[in-house]
Write a protein that holds these residues in place. Structure first.
Motif, PDB file in Angstrom:
ATOM      1  N   LEU A  31     -26.445  26.783   9.587  1.00 41.80           N
ATOM      2  CA  LEU A  31     -25.291  27.623   9.122  1.00 41.80           C
ATOM      3  C   LEU A  31     -25.767  28.593   7.960  1.00 41.80           C
ATOM      4  N   PRO A  32     -26.789  28.159   7.040  1.00 40.37           N
ATOM      5  CA  PRO A  32     -27.158  29.119   5.946  1.00 40.37           C
ATOM      6  C   PRO A  32     -27.709  30.330   6.483  1.00 40.37           C
ATOM      7  N   GLU A  33     -28.075  30.216   7.589  1.00 36.04           N
ATOM      8  CA  GLU A  33     -28.505  31.844   8.184  1.00 36.04           C
ATOM      9  C   GLU A  33     -27.527  32.617   8.829  1.00 36.04           C
ATOM     10  N   LYS A  34     -26.289  32.142   8.745  1.00 31.54           N
ATOM     11  CA  LYS A  34     -25.105  32.677   9.571  1.00 31.54           C
ATOM     12  C   LYS A  34     -24.227  32.974   8.450  1.00 31.54           C
ATOM     13  N   ILE A  35     -23.774  32.181   7.355  1.00 34.34           N
ATOM     14  CA  ILE A  35     -23.039  32.285   6.520  1.00 34.34           C
ATOM     15  C   ILE A  35     -23.448  32.675   5.184  1.00 34.34           C
ATOM     16  N   PRO A  36     -23.025  33.697   4.551  1.00 34.84           N
ATOM     17  CA  PRO A  36     -23.325  34.025   2.934  1.00 34.84           C
ATOM     18  C   PRO A  36     -22.598  33.075   2.178  1.00 34.84           C
ATOM     19  N   GLY A  37     -23.467  32.748   0.981  1.00 37.02           N
ATOM     20  CA  GLY A  37     -22.957  31.966  -0.247  1.00 37.02           C
ATOM     21  C   GLY A  37     -23.298  30.689  -0.079  1.00 37.02           C
ATOM     22  N   ILE A  38     -23.903  29.954   1.061  1.00 34.28           N
ATOM     23  CA  ILE A  38     -24.426  28.545   1.059  1.00 34.28           C
ATOM     24  C   ILE A  38     -25.629  28.821   0.285  1.00 34.28           C
ATOM     25  N   LYS A  39     -25.653  27.860  -0.669  1.00 36.43           N
ATOM     26  CA  LYS A  39     -27.012  27.589  -1.508  1.00 36.43           C
ATOM     27  C   LYS A  39     -27.749  26.648  -0.797  1.00 36.43           C
ATOM     28  N   ARG A  40     -27.347  25.510  -0.342  1.00 34.01           N
ATOM     29  CA  ARG A  40     -28.050  24.408   0.191  1.00 34.01           C
ATOM     30  C   ARG A  40     -27.059  23.609   1.029  1.00 34.01           C
ATOM     31  N   VAL A  41     -27.784  23.137   2.198  1.00 36.19           N
ATOM     32  CA  VAL A  41     -26.937  22.254   2.803  1.00 36.19           C
ATOM     33  C   VAL A  41     -28.042  21.165   3.458  1.00 36.19           C
ATOM     34  N   GLU A  42     -27.512  20.000   3.284  1.00 34.28           N
ATOM     35  CA  GLU A  42     -28.169  18.710   3.792  1.00 34.28           C
ATOM     36  C   GLU A  42     -27.166  17.795   4.656  1.00 34.28           C
ATOM     37  N   VAL A  43     -27.893  17.538   5.619  1.00 37.20           N
ATOM     38  CA  VAL A  43     -26.855  16.488   6.757  1.00 37.20           C
ATOM     39  C   VAL A  43     -27.690  15.169   6.966  1.00 37.20           C
ATOM     40  N   TYR A  44     -27.145  14.070   6.760  1.00 37.74           N
ATOM     41  CA  TYR A  44     -27.559  12.865   6.827  1.00 37.74           C
ATOM     42  C   TYR A  44     -27.050  12.100   7.888  1.00 37.74           C
ATOM     43  N   LEU A  45     -27.868  11.155   8.642  1.00 38.94           N
ATOM     44  CA  LEU A  45     -27.129  10.357   9.724  1.00 38.94           C
ATOM     45  C   LEU A  45     -27.290   9.022   9.015  1.00 38.94           C
ATOM     46  N   ASN A  46     -26.419   8.115   9.234  1.00 41.15           N
ATOM     47  CA  ASN A  46     -26.185   6.844   8.635  1.00 41.15           C
ATOM     48  C   ASN A  46     -27.172   6.090   9.596  1.00 41.15           C
ATOM     49  N   GLU A  47     -28.073   5.173   8.874  1.00 44.20           N
ATOM     50  CA  GLU A  47     -28.950   4.358   9.400  1.00 44.20           C
ATOM     51  C   GLU A  47     -28.519   2.874   9.373  1.00 44.20           C
ATOM     52  N   ASN A  48     -27.609   2.711   8.473  1.00 46.76           N
ATOM     53  CA  ASN A  48     -27.061   1.349   8.222  1.00 46.76           C
ATOM     54  C   ASN A  48     -25.920   0.692   9.373  1.00 46.76           C
ATOM     55  N   PRO A  49     -26.102   0.099  10.374  1.00 49.16           N
ATOM     56  CA  PRO A  49     -25.006  -0.293  11.217  1.00 49.16           C
ATOM     57  C   PRO A  49     -23.775  -1.054  10.641  1.00 49.16           C
ATOM     58  N   CYS A  50     -23.990  -1.574   9.433  1.00 45.55           N
ATOM     59  CA  CYS A  50     -22.843  -2.269   8.861  1.00 45.55           C
ATOM     60  C   CYS A  50     -22.023  -1.513   8.150  1.00 45.55           C
ATOM     61  N   GLU A  51     -22.233  -0.004   7.798  1.00 48.10           N
ATOM     62  CA  GLU A  51     -21.112   0.905   7.315  1.00 48.10           C
ATOM     63  C   GLU A  51     -20.410   1.619   8.555  1.00 48.10           C
ATOM     64  N   SER A  52     -19.460   2.122   8.174  1.00 48.80           N
ATOM     65  CA  SER A  52     -18.571   2.791   9.120  1.00 48.80           C
ATOM     66  C   SER A  52     -18.733   4.232   9.356  1.00 48.80           C
ATOM     67  N   TYR A  53     -19.362   5.187   8.309  1.00 49.89           N
ATOM     68  CA  TYR A  53     -19.552   6.324   8.486  1.00 49.89           C
ATOM     69  C   TYR A  53     -20.691   6.687   9.134  1.00 49.89           C
ATOM     70  N   ASP A  54     -20.735   7.793  10.154  1.00 42.54           N
ATOM     71  CA  ASP A  54     -21.969   8.087  11.029  1.00 42.54           C
ATOM     72  C   ASP A  54     -22.625   9.190  10.340  1.00 42.54           C
ATOM     73  N   LEU A  55     -22.168  10.132   9.682  1.00 47.25           N
ATOM     74  CA  LEU A  55     -23.249  11.229   8.996  1.00 47.25           C
ATOM     75  C   LEU A  55     -22.177  11.570   7.744  1.00 47.25           C
ATOM     76  N   MET A  56     -23.293  12.368   6.804  1.00 50.20           N
ATOM     77  CA  MET A  56     -22.618  13.105   5.633  1.00 50.20           C
ATOM     78  C   MET A  56     -23.261  14.214   5.366  1.00 50.20           C
ATOM     79  N   ILE A  57     -22.403  15.271   4.962  1.00 47.62           N
ATOM     80  CA  ILE A  57     -22.833  16.692   4.915  1.00 47.62           C
ATOM     81  C   ILE A  57     -22.739  16.701   3.095  1.00 47.62           C
TER      82      ILE A  57
END
Length: 100
Positions: A31-57
């Motif tokens: 998205l940073p190449e497509k949308i002006p104004g994004i300074k930084r974006v990171e996306v992390y996939l959860n590696e802990n099967p004991c937690e309920s969230y799958d990903l974070m932006i």
């Protein structure tokens, strides 16, 4: 600096959730190449099967207006469409920092 953090829990089997999360991650990272104004974006996939969230932006913007532009942009909406029908839950926080 506006920090936008979103976490998603997805529906489906572990394999299906990982597939959706991985495809969504790739779309968001483009998205940073497509949308002006994004300074930084990171996306992390959860590696802990004991937690309920799958990903974070974590996305950063200079101003709230840039966050609004991002959230309404067709490229962002297209990325969200990858997981839209499999979102079980979503949590979001937006906060301001003085530097970054």
């Amino acid at each position: 600096m506006i920090n936008h953090i979103v976490m998603f829990s997805l529906k489906g089997t572990e394999s299906e959730r990982k597939d959706f999360a991985s495809r969504f991650r790739e779309a968001v990272l483009a998205l940073p190449e497509k949308i002006p104004g994004i300074k930084r974006v990171e996306v992390y996939l959860n590696e802990n099967p004991c937690e309920s969230y799958d990903l974070m932006i974590h996305a950063c913007f200079d101003a709230h207006e840039d966050l609004v532009t991002y959230s309404l942009h067709p490229a962002h909406l297209e990325a969200v469409s990858i997981i839209k029908n499999v979102i079980a839950s979503r949590a979001c926080i937006d906060y301001t920092t003085d530097n970054e």
